[in-house]
Motif scaffolding. Sequence first.
Motif, PDB file in Angstrom:
ATOM      1  N   ASP A  14     -10.229  -3.624   8.291  1.00 21.03           N
ATOM      2  CA  ASP A  14     -10.038  -2.509   7.369  1.00 21.03           C
ATOM      3  C   ASP A  14      -8.951  -1.557   7.863  1.00 21.03           C
ATOM      4  O   ASP A  14      -8.630  -0.577   7.194  1.00 21.03           O
TER       5      ASP A  14
ATOM      6  N   TRP B 291      -2.660  -3.284  -2.826  1.00 23.80           N
ATOM      7  CA  TRP B 291      -3.689  -4.277  -2.515  1.00 23.80           C
ATOM      8  C   TRP B 291      -4.136  -4.235  -1.059  1.00 23.80           C
ATOM      9  O   TRP B 291      -4.967  -5.041  -0.643  1.00 23.80           O
ATOM     10  N   ARG B 292      -3.619  -3.285  -0.276  1.00 21.96           N
ATOM     11  CA  ARG B 292      -4.136  -3.081   1.073  1.00 21.96           C
ATOM     12  C   ARG B 292      -3.715  -1.704   1.561  1.00 21.96           C
ATOM     13  O   ARG B 292      -2.727  -1.135   1.078  1.00 21.96           O
TER      14      ARG B 292
ATOM     15  N   ARG C 263      -1.689  -6.758  11.143  1.00 17.13           N
ATOM     16  CA  ARG C 263      -3.023  -6.258  10.810  1.00 17.13           C
ATOM     17  C   ARG C 263      -3.989  -7.418  10.976  1.00 17.13           C
ATOM     18  O   ARG C 263      -3.783  -8.499  10.438  1.00 17.13           O
TER      19      ARG C 263
ATOM     20  N   GLY D  55       0.819  -1.203   0.000  1.00 14.29           N
ATOM     21  CA  GLY D  55       0.000   0.000   0.000  1.00 14.29           C
ATOM     22  C   GLY D  55       0.848   1.245   0.000  1.00 14.29           C
ATOM     23  O   GLY D  55       2.000   1.232   0.451  1.00 14.29           O
TER      24      GLY D  55
END
Length: 439
Positions: free
Chosen positions: A262, A347-348, A257, A215
């Motif tokens: 989220d 992707w995050r 995480r 990210g």
Amino acid sequence: MAGKVGVGLLGLGTVGGGVASILQNPSERHPLVGELELIRVAVRDLNRPRPVALDESLLTTDPSAVIQDPAVDVVVEVIGGLEPARSLILQAIAAGKSVVTANKAVIARHGQEIAEAAAAARVYVLIEAAVGGGIPIIEPLKQSLGGNRINRVSGIINGTTNYILTRMAEEGAAYDAVLKDAQELGYAEADPAADVDGLDAADKIAILATLAFGGSVDRSAVPTDGISGLQGVDVDYANQLGYGVKLLAVAERMAERMPNSDDPLPLSLRVQPTLVPKDHPLAGVNGVNNAILVEGDPIGRVMFYGPGAGAGPTASAVVADILNIAGIRKASDGPGKVDPLLAASSWRPCSLVDSGDIRQRHYVRFKTKDAPGVIGNVGGCFGQRNVSIQSIVQFNASDAGAEIVVITHEVSQRQMNEALEAIQALPEVSGLAAHLGCL
């Protein structure tokens, strides 16, 4: 796909000239190099001497003419700077052209915007040359190491500062004298701030963190400290204590995480002069060379080493990206098919932790009176803030005073700042002379 792959070049300076030279001399290289054709080249001045001889009909002063040429399939941006480079990259994407760029400043600040535009247009933006010169690190992070859980990326990613620090360590030379030599040799610019203040390395570690952890990160929030204030005495003391000093850029995950969460992945990024143990893989990286150490699970440690700048190494990385795009185009018989690993979109979500939460070891040097109890008082201030000390040494004791050098165990930056504030308030301490990181 039949026929050549057309290449348009924006810029014909050191790197652009190196790229053009490779394209014009494909013999003994990969056969696909011979399938690349240089179509148009944008330059600022048609009358300026060139690093490589080109047919004058290829040259133009209008970058848009390169981008809009229907024979150009891949646009190579090597003009540098933020603008007009960013706008030209976006213009090329909008025209349906894939882009190869060596522009770390644009990618570090506008990479997300550019990646989203490229994904929408179904074209590539490849950036291997933006970090590490000729060292292949971008594609390995995107592809070869994709099965790993990356925990930390650290490295020496600015050749100018590494050259200066190497000379200071090996010769005992003063910073100002070595910087002047670096400028005369072409390793440092007339205005060396981007290198010696750590800005170049911060751009690069922001890019590597985005690829390693999936990210984008806020480049403006990366804590950055360069070598312009570094004193030779600290390089000497570090050597006596079993360390070298390097300008390190570090990106590491701070916590897990939670699955299906989220919440962003918390990351710690920093650029600073750092003591490196002499048996560490990065300690032997000298001169203008770069090295990037990737630590992950299950692979462990992998180090990428080589020349970090210059016409040859950077041009090598640019052409490698062109070949990647050319290979995909030929395999798919035309544009429109995008390899998700090669494109490597975010992707995050990721976020930088507060700088006070960054954890590392520290090297600090204090100017003090040469009096009984000083070391005990300094140690007491650290202990009261739960800062564990690995070593505390007194140097150069005389009637004029002494210097106390402390290396701590790993501690948060917040705790360290509180301890330093208390120590500097001690009447026998005249000041904090140096504060570096330590591996």
